[in-house]
Each structure stands twice: as structure tokens, then as C-alpha cells.
Scaffold this active site. Structure first.
Site, PDB file in Angstrom:
ATOM      1  N   ARG A 121     -23.036 -11.420 -45.850  1.00  0.00           N
ATOM      2  CA  ARG A 121     -21.917 -10.815 -45.118  1.00  0.00           C
ATOM      3  C   ARG A 121     -22.438  -9.572 -44.420  1.00  0.00           C
ATOM      4  NH1 ARG A 121     -18.625 -10.675 -48.910  1.00  0.00           N
ATOM      5  NH2 ARG A 121     -17.779 -12.726 -48.364  1.00  0.00           N
ATOM      6  N   SER A 178       0.844  -1.191   0.000  1.00  0.00           N
ATOM      7  CA  SER A 178       0.000   0.000   0.000  1.00  0.00           C
ATOM      8  C   SER A 178       0.880   1.241   0.000  1.00  0.00           C
ATOM      9  CB  SER A 178      -0.904   0.002   1.240  1.00  0.00           C
ATOM     10  OG  SER A 178      -1.486   1.272   1.461  1.00  0.00           O
TER      11      SER A 178
END
Length: 446
Positions: A315, A276
Site C-alpha cells: 500500500r 463581449s
């Protein structure tokens, strides 16, 4: 800041996967597409569709050509696809009469989809290897910890004693099923995409199926029943599988994360790290956090990939581009989650004394089920349950052990001293661990 942590120098070591990313980057994609063009030329030369000399020249150039992706960027932005610009560059490099036969009878989607499949085969090999490595680590841990007693927790509450080995086996079992699923669907995924402009190979006439077969052979792929330009189920199936893998990894990481909480303290991530910026005492569970974050991200993307199945007509550029956005992220997230999970399990620290202390701290409340069944051998089941439930209330009020209170309240011939031992309440845990190990061929570890 990078657009995603997957592309970040800063966050990449935590959340990305360089090995898999290298198979998905521009260079790898262009190399795979050029491999398609080389194989197409060879196949068409073999079938007599184009002159053999032209086929040899195209294949020779395509096999060694390196194309700068930046040189194709303008064309890709203009056309929405990179293949027209790539084909133009290949034709220029081939030169002469042979250039005329480059990309003969094919379409962009043939090149891109097959190029993707070629890379997916390598990607799945890597993921399979990592799943197996993680599975072996979990199998060894499950076997070693089969006698380690800990609290089981259901719906966030302490339940009954269980075996840590059984918990680990629960992390392992779905991973083996994922390996089985992978083996089963790999054949559906590893197929050629070759249909020409609209999926009927009309430009090749009667020679279309012969070229298709020769091209598949050149690339080491299977021939599908028909071209799959607009049939995206196999890619969606892959995405679903990635989501399943990440779901299981997230479950593992989530369990570890909770067991690493200070108030529980039964597990710790090894290997240091997790510091930390302001709290010197902290050692954050970095790997568990990363795995769970990656898993949630990948699982969330499965829905988006499923939406790519809505492919319009022959497509659909929209659905196709959605795949480009989503699938690479899912692959890298899964690979990174597996990489971090392996490191997590291989360095996991187990506090067995804390596991036992947490059981003892319940004053026997976690033995309530065992006590009710022991009494049910001598009393009607509802009466036994009521007796134990009332005794549990006294435990909470007085802090006295449950077994002592029950021994005072009942004259049933129960072996109360034997009941105090939480290790006697593991049920069929050993049998279930053995089954899981056997399911992955780990009988030697039993």
C-alpha cells in the site's frame, strides 16, 4: 474564487458537471463506503464469520446512517484517511455487542476502493449515455451533410474539396471506438477490492475467500484473481480512456472553433450567447472554447494518474492520494466536455453558401490535384504535375481561374468544364460516411 472552476458557483455551469460531481462529493463517498460496510456484515453473517444478529444490526444501521463529513474531518486529517473515524461513528450508532463486529477483517483501502468502484459504475453509465447521445447527433449530421462541399485544410492550408458530412463522420468515428473500448474494459474495472490489512485476508482465516465471494455478490461486483490494493492498472486504464474521449472531443471543438473564425465563417455556434463586454458585434464560440479547454486539462492529467501506478509495496499512501487529487477532476472535465459538445452539435449553424464561396475564392487552386491527375491520363505524371504547378503560380499572380489557364496551356482532351465542379471531387466520401454509420448500427440512417 474557488480552488477549481469545478467547485465554482460562477464557473460551474460552463466548466463543471453537477450530475457527475454529485457522485464524487463527500456525501456520495460516505454513502458508498457505508454500503460496503452493510454488505460486508451481511456477507460475514451468511458465512458464519460473525453472528447473524450482529450482521443484521450493522447492515440496518449502515444502510440508513447519514454521516456529516465535517464530523470526520479532524480524524481524516489526523489519520490521512476517513475510514477510522467513519468506523468509529458506525460502531457508536450500532451500539451493543454488534458494534464489536463492525468492519470485521477489512481495511480502509477495501472500503474506499470498493466505494469508488460502486460510484464509477454509475459514472460510466452516465458517460456512456452522453457519448451515445452525441454519437446519434453526429450520425444524423454526417448523413444530412454528406453532399455539402467545403474546403479541406491540411497543415493549416487550403487543400482540396471535401464533404462536410465526411468531416463530421471523422468526429464520430473515434467516439464509437471509445464506446467499444468502454464495453471491453468495464469488466476489469467493476471488481471488488477486499484484501484486508496486507492483501491476504489473514484476519478471516480459511473463510476469507468465501466472504470475498459473498461480499462481491452483495455488491453486484466481480471477484478479482487477487486483491488489487497495489495494482492500479484498471484505474489508470480508466484515466487513459477519459483522456482518449477528451482528445476526440477536443479535436471536434478545435475544428468548430477554427471554422467559426470570421475569416472562414463556415460554422456558427447557435443558441445565442458569447457576448463581449465591449465589442457589440462579437459572438464568441463559448461552447467550443469550453470543450477544448476541458479536453486539454483532462489530457494533461492522464500523465499524473499514470504516475499513481508506481505503488510501493502492499500500500502506498502517496500514490493513493494522487488518485484522489487527479481522477475526480478528469471525470468531471470529461462529463462537462461531453455535455457542452452535445449542446454544441445540436445547435450548430452551417453556412453552406460560405463554404462554397470559400472554394470559389481560391480560383480553382483547390482543384490542382484533380487537374494533375486528369492530365496524367494523357501526359507523364511528372510533366502533368509541373504543368499544374506552374499554372498555380499564374493563378496567384493574375487572379484568373486555374482551369482556364490549364485549358489554354494544354491541348490534352480533358473535360475542363466537368473539372470545375468541386462536388465531383469528393471521391469515396459517401462510402466512408456509410461505413462510419454502419459501425454504430446506424444503417437505417443511410
Amino acid at each position: 474564487m474557488s480552488v477549481t472552476p469545478f467547485d465554482s458557483v460562477l464557473f460551474g455551469p460552463l466548466l463543471s458537471d453537477a450530475e457527475l460531481a454529485a457522485l464524487l462529493d463527500d456525501r456520495a463517498q460516505l454513502r458508498a463506503m457505508l454500503s460496503f460496510e452493510a454488505a460486508l456484515a451481511r456477507a460475514e453473517g451468511r458465512c458464519g464469520v460473525i453472528p447473524e444478529e450482529a450482521a443484521e444490526r450493522i447492515a440496518e444501521v449502515a444502510d440508513r446512517q447519514e454521516v456529516d463529513s465535517a464530523s470526520l474531518a479532524e480524524g481524516t486529517a489526523r489519520d490521512g484517511i476517513p475510514v477510522p473515524a467513519l468506523v468509529a461513528a458506525l460502531r457508536k450508532a450500532v451500539g451493543g455487542e454488534a458494534a464489536h463486529y463492525v468492519h470485521w477483517g477489512a481495511t480502509t483501502q477495501d472500503v474506499m476502493d470498493t466505494g469508488l468502484v460502486l460510484r464509477l459504475k454509475q459514472i460510466l453509465d452516465l458517460l456512456e449515455t452522453r457519448l451515445d447521445v452525441l454519437g446519434e447527433a453526429l450520425a444524423a449530421l454526417a448523413d444530412a451533410e454528406r453532399g455539402t462541399v467545403m474546403l479541406a485544410r491540411t497543415r493549416g492550408q487550403q487543400a482540396t474539396p471535401t464533404s462536410f458530412g465526411l468531416k463530421v463522420a471523422g468526429w464520430l468515428a473515434p467516439l464509437q471506438r471509445h464506446l467499444n473500448r468502454l464495453e471491453e474494459f468495464e469488466d476489469r474495472l467493476g471488481v471488488l477490492s477486499f484484501g484486508g490489512a496486507v492483501g491476504n485476508l489473514s484476519a478471516l482465516g480459511e473463510e476469507g475467500p468465501a466472504v470475498e465471494a459473498a461480499l462481491a455478490e452483495e455488491l453486484g461486483l466481480a471477484v478479482p484473481a487477487m486483491p488489487w490494493h497495489a495494482q492500479r492498472d484498471s484505474l489508470v486504464e480508466l484515466g487513459n480512456w477519459l483522456g482518449l474521449v477528451c482528445g476526440s472531443l477536443g479535436k471536434l471543438a478545435g475544428d468548430v472553433l477554427l471554422l467559426c473564425q470570421n475569416e472562414v465563417g463556415e460554422l456558427r455556434e447557435g443558441g445565442g450567447g458569447g457576448g463581449s463586454s465591449t465589442l457589440p458585434q462579437k459572438s464568441n464560440p463559448v461552447r467550443s472554447e469550453a470543450v477544448l479547454a476541458l479536453a486539454r486539462h483532462a489530457v494533461g492529467l492522464t500523465r499524473q494518474l499514470q504516475a499513481a501506478a508506481f505503488h510501493q509495496h502492499e500500500r502506498d499512501g502517496v500514490a493513493w492520494q494522487l488518485e484522489w487529487l487527479v481522477l475526480p477532476q478528469m471525470i468531471v472535465a470529461t462529463g462537462a466536455a461531453l455535455r457542452q459538445s452535445i449542446a454544441l452539435i445540436e445547435s450548430l449553424e452551417i453556412d453552406r453558401a460560405r463554404m462554397r464561396a470559400n472554394i470559389d475564392a481560391t480560383n480553382g487552386l483547390t482543384l490542382a490535384e484533380a487537374a494533375s491527375f486528369a492530365l496524367s491520363a494523357h501526359l507523364p505524371r511528372p510533366e502533368a504535375q509541373a504543368l499544374v504547378k506552374d499554372a498555380c503560380k499564374e493563378v496567384l499572380a493574375s487572379g484568373r481561374p486555374l482551369v482556364d489557364i490549364l485549358a489554354e496551356r494544354s491541348d490534352a482532351p480533358v473535360d475542363w468544364e466537368a473539372l470545375r465542379d468541386p462536388a465531383a471531387q469528393l471521391g469515396a466520401a459517401d462510402t466512408f460516411i456509410d461505413r462510419v454509420l454502419e459501425s454504430r448500427g446506424s444503417e437505417a440512417d443511410i
